[in-house]
Design an enzyme around this catalytic site. Structure first.
Site, PDB file in Angstrom:
ATOM      1  N   GLY A 259      38.999  48.722  26.447  1.00  0.00           N
ATOM      2  CA  GLY A 259      39.823  49.390  27.449  1.00  0.00           C
ATOM      3  C   GLY A 259      39.708  50.895  27.502  1.00  0.00           C
TER       4      GLY A 259
ATOM      5  N   GLY B 180      33.813  47.946  26.209  1.00  0.00           N
ATOM      6  CA  GLY B 180      32.694  47.655  27.108  1.00  0.00           C
ATOM      7  C   GLY B 180      32.348  48.916  27.872  1.00  0.00           C
ATOM      8  N   ARG B 181      33.277  49.300  28.768  1.00  0.00           N
ATOM      9  CA  ARG B 181      33.066  50.454  29.642  1.00  0.00           C
ATOM     10  C   ARG B 181      32.731  51.728  28.859  1.00  0.00           C
ATOM     11  NH1 ARG B 181      35.512  50.644  34.632  1.00  0.00           N
ATOM     12  NH2 ARG B 181      37.046  49.128  33.935  1.00  0.00           N
TER      13      ARG B 181
ATOM     14  N   ARG C 224      32.807  47.955  42.680  1.00  0.00           N
ATOM     15  CA  ARG C 224      34.003  48.665  42.210  1.00  0.00           C
ATOM     16  C   ARG C 224      34.725  49.475  43.306  1.00  0.00           C
ATOM     17  NH1 ARG C 224      34.232  52.164  38.851  1.00  0.00           N
ATOM     18  NH2 ARG C 224      36.112  51.491  37.809  1.00  0.00           N
TER      19      ARG C 224
ATOM     20  N   TYR D 236      38.410  47.999  43.759  1.00  0.00           N
ATOM     21  CA  TYR D 236      39.509  48.779  43.173  1.00  0.00           C
ATOM     22  C   TYR D 236      39.734  50.122  43.867  1.00  0.00           C
ATOM     23  CZ  TYR D 236      37.733  46.149  39.053  1.00  0.00           C
ATOM     24  OH  TYR D 236      37.263  45.218  38.189  1.00  0.00           O
TER      25      TYR D 236
ATOM     26  N   CYS E 158      28.048  43.279  56.014  1.00  0.00           N
ATOM     27  CA  CYS E 158      28.904  43.067  57.190  1.00  0.00           C
ATOM     28  C   CYS E 158      30.386  43.037  56.823  1.00  0.00           C
ATOM     29  CB  CYS E 158      28.515  41.766  57.857  1.00  0.00           C
ATOM     30  SG  CYS E 158      26.767  41.692  58.147  1.00  0.00           S
ATOM     31  N   GLU E 159      30.853  44.066  56.182  1.00  0.00           N
ATOM     32  CA  GLU E 159      32.274  44.198  55.833  1.00  0.00           C
ATOM     33  C   GLU E 159      32.597  45.683  55.899  1.00  0.00           C
ATOM     34  OE1 GLU E 159      34.283  41.750  53.947  1.00  0.00           O
ATOM     35  OE2 GLU E 159      32.734  40.219  53.727  1.00  0.00           O
TER      36      GLU E 159
ATOM     37  N   TYR F  19      30.469  47.079  34.682  1.00  0.00           N
ATOM     38  CA  TYR F  19      31.014  46.326  35.808  1.00  0.00           C
ATOM     39  C   TYR F  19      30.244  46.656  37.095  1.00  0.00           C
ATOM     40  CZ  TYR F  19      34.399  45.757  32.139  1.00  0.00           C
ATOM     41  OH  TYR F  19      34.955  45.496  30.916  1.00  0.00           O
TER      42      TYR F  19
HETATM   43  N1  PLP Z   1      38.160  42.626  25.615  1.00  0.00           N
HETATM   44  C1  PLP Z   1      38.730  41.820  26.525  1.00  0.00           C
HETATM   45  C2  PLP Z   1      39.474  40.628  26.062  1.00  0.00           C
HETATM   46  C3  PLP Z   1      38.619  42.096  27.891  1.00  0.00           C
HETATM   47  O1  PLP Z   1      39.179  41.292  28.805  1.00  0.00           O
HETATM   48  C4  PLP Z   1      37.896  43.257  28.292  1.00  0.00           C
HETATM   49  C5  PLP Z   1      37.775  43.615  29.722  1.00  0.00           C
HETATM   50  O2  PLP Z   1      38.297  43.018  30.613  1.00  0.00           O
HETATM   51  C6  PLP Z   1      37.301  44.050  27.305  1.00  0.00           C
HETATM   52  C7  PLP Z   1      37.457  43.717  25.980  1.00  0.00           C
HETATM   53  C8  PLP Z   1      36.490  45.264  27.650  1.00  0.00           C
HETATM   54  O3  PLP Z   1      37.198  46.194  28.347  1.00  0.00           O
HETATM   55  P1  PLP Z   1      36.586  47.628  28.605  1.00  0.00           P
HETATM   56  O4  PLP Z   1      35.290  47.440  29.290  1.00  0.00           O
HETATM   57  O5  PLP Z   1      37.583  48.314  29.444  1.00  0.00           O
HETATM   58  O6  PLP Z   1      36.419  48.271  27.275  1.00  0.00           O
END
Ligand code: PLP
Length: 421
Positions: free
Chosen positions: A239, A275-276, A312, A316, A345-346, A374
């Site tokens: 997150g 992840g991000r 994205r 969002y 086409c949106e 993402y």
């Molecule tokens: N862990 C879980 C269970 C998730 O659902 C997510 C993203 O949805 C992540 C980790 C990774 O999140 P982020 O890319 O924001 O770090």
């Protein structure tokens, strides 16, 4: 920090001039910087080095095999959410002992495969799921390890679509229910209760919500310890936010300084699932300007990438910086406001609205920044568009790490039944 920088007014990825890649690879394509990817991973590992956590890169952000492999080779584990991600995680060379598996909707087949491979643990999101994992493990004759995903009911201050730790969200188990499950754990004879898990949302730029959630977990752990229940791991999820526009997200250091004291007190082994943070600013989407279109009310820059490539902004309303691959002398002079839109086409197919960009011409190339997370992982073939190629730069070389789709890929799995032939 990232390795996409101008040198002599040309945008480079590490030591490669991106314009040179456009001569060999047709646009749109994703471009990743290996050095940036590893730098972000290492920053996090360093910030938490005093507790030696297991970092499980969250594959959903970008599951390209080379991205996963690069991180696995650097020591990362993987956070997965489906049978497909398990398959790719193993192909990327990840040890099952470094794989954690979340998702509110794991199927029996997916659970069976993960139990058979003896992954580190499932992040379990409900009581019925726990019962199913127990049943599957019993059938196979192997014990399965589980961590309960707790929903700590914390507001992460991000977009509602990526808020996951409020009681109105579908994720995790509330504290009371989790406590009862753990008290009754003897009922689950094929399960090892190894850990607790939280993941409160994505693109969180302040440490505050984490501190709150982890403090709640720390009290819960204290309560559990009184019951002499041995839980080994606390997984604090992912997150961590990144810079897309003017955000000032916490650095890995600032984050660790805030949460380390609480984490150390729990006495548990810590898992992080970013992840991000790792891949977001390590990737861009390169696209070509097809047409400039002026209407009585708008100036449109129509590019060859669409919302099927990077959803994205449409999904969002997310902001992505847009830079030209070649900066002109008057780059500082911004044009009238333009909408940068794709061919789909949106009307929701846009990358920027009412944005002042440097003057662009038809045939120019643009870079949509911060597209590593993402981006491709949410791409589709909508409008029968070909999913873009993915390219990785390391130093002064670039490598195609996924080929662009072909037209054959669009129809490979379609079947015309006999009565239509
Ligand atoms: N862990 C879980 C269970 C998730 O659902 C997510 C993203 O949805 C992540 C980790 C990774 O999140 P982020 O890319 O924001 O770090």
């Amino acid at each position: 920090m990232h390795e996409f920088k101008y040198k002599n007014n040309q945008l480079y990825c590490e030591a490669v001039r991106i314009a040179d890649i456009t001569q060999k690879v047709s646009t749109p394509f994703y471009l990743y910087s290996y050095a940036t990817l590893l730098d972000h991973y290492r920053k996090l590992v360093k910030a938490f080095s005093s507790i030696k956590p297991l970092v499980c890169y969250s594959m959903k952000a970008n599951s390209n095999l080379s991205i996963c492999r690069a991180l696995v080779k650097a020591g990362s584990g993987l956070d997965i959410v489906s049978g497909g991600e398990l398959y790719k995680a193993l192909l990327a060379g990840c040890s099952p002992k470094k794989i954690v598996y979340a998702s509110v909707g794991k199927t029996e087949e997916e659970i069976r495969r993960a139990v058979a491979r003896e992954i580190l643990f499932f992040n379990v999101e409900s009581l019925p799921e726990l019962e199913l994992i127990n049943k599957v493990a019993k059938d196979i004759g192997k014990a399965a390890s589980v961590a309960l995903r707790i929903n700590p009911d914390v507001e992460p201050g991000t977009h509602t679509y990526i808020t996951t730790g409020k009681l109105t969200n579908k994720f995790g188990i509330d504290f009371d229910a989790a406590y009862k499950i753990i008290q009754n754990r003897a009922k689950f004879s094929s399960l090892n209760f190894k850990g607790l898990h939280i993941h409160i949302g994505s693109q969180i730029i302040q440490a505050g919500p984490y501190v709150l959630a982890i403090k709640k977990m720390a009290s819960f752990i204290t309560k559990l310890k009184k019951e002499l229940i041995g839980i080994e791991y606390l997984n604090i999820g992912g997150g961590l936010g990144i810079i897309y526009a003017q955000e000032k997200p916490q650095t890995a250091e600032e984050f660790s300084r805030k949460v380390l004291p609480i984490l150390k007190n729990t006495g548990l082994k810590i898992i992080l699932e970013p992840g991000r943070f790792i891949v977001g600013n390590a990737g861009i989407l390169v696209t070509k300007v097809l047409y400039l279109k002026k209407t009585p009310l708008k100036n449109f820059v129509i590019v060859d990438a669409g919302m099927n490539d990077l959803i994205r902004p449409s999904l969002y309303g997310a902001y992505h910086e847009i830079l030209p691959l070649r900066r002109t002398q008057d780059a500082g002079r911004r044009t009238n406001k333009v909408d940068v839109v794709g061919p789909i086409c949106e009307s929701g197919d846009f990358f920027a609205k009412d944005r002042r960009l440097p003057e662009v011409k038809e045939g120019d190339y643009l870079s949509i920044m911060g597209a590593g997370a993402y981006g491709f992982s949410m791409a589709s073939n909508y409008n029968c568009r070909l999913k873009p190629a993915e390219v990785m730069v390391k130093g002064d070389k670039f490598y195609i790490v996924r080929k662009r789709d072909s037209y054959l890929d669009l129809v490979r799995k379609d079947i015309i039944p006999g009565f239509l032939k």
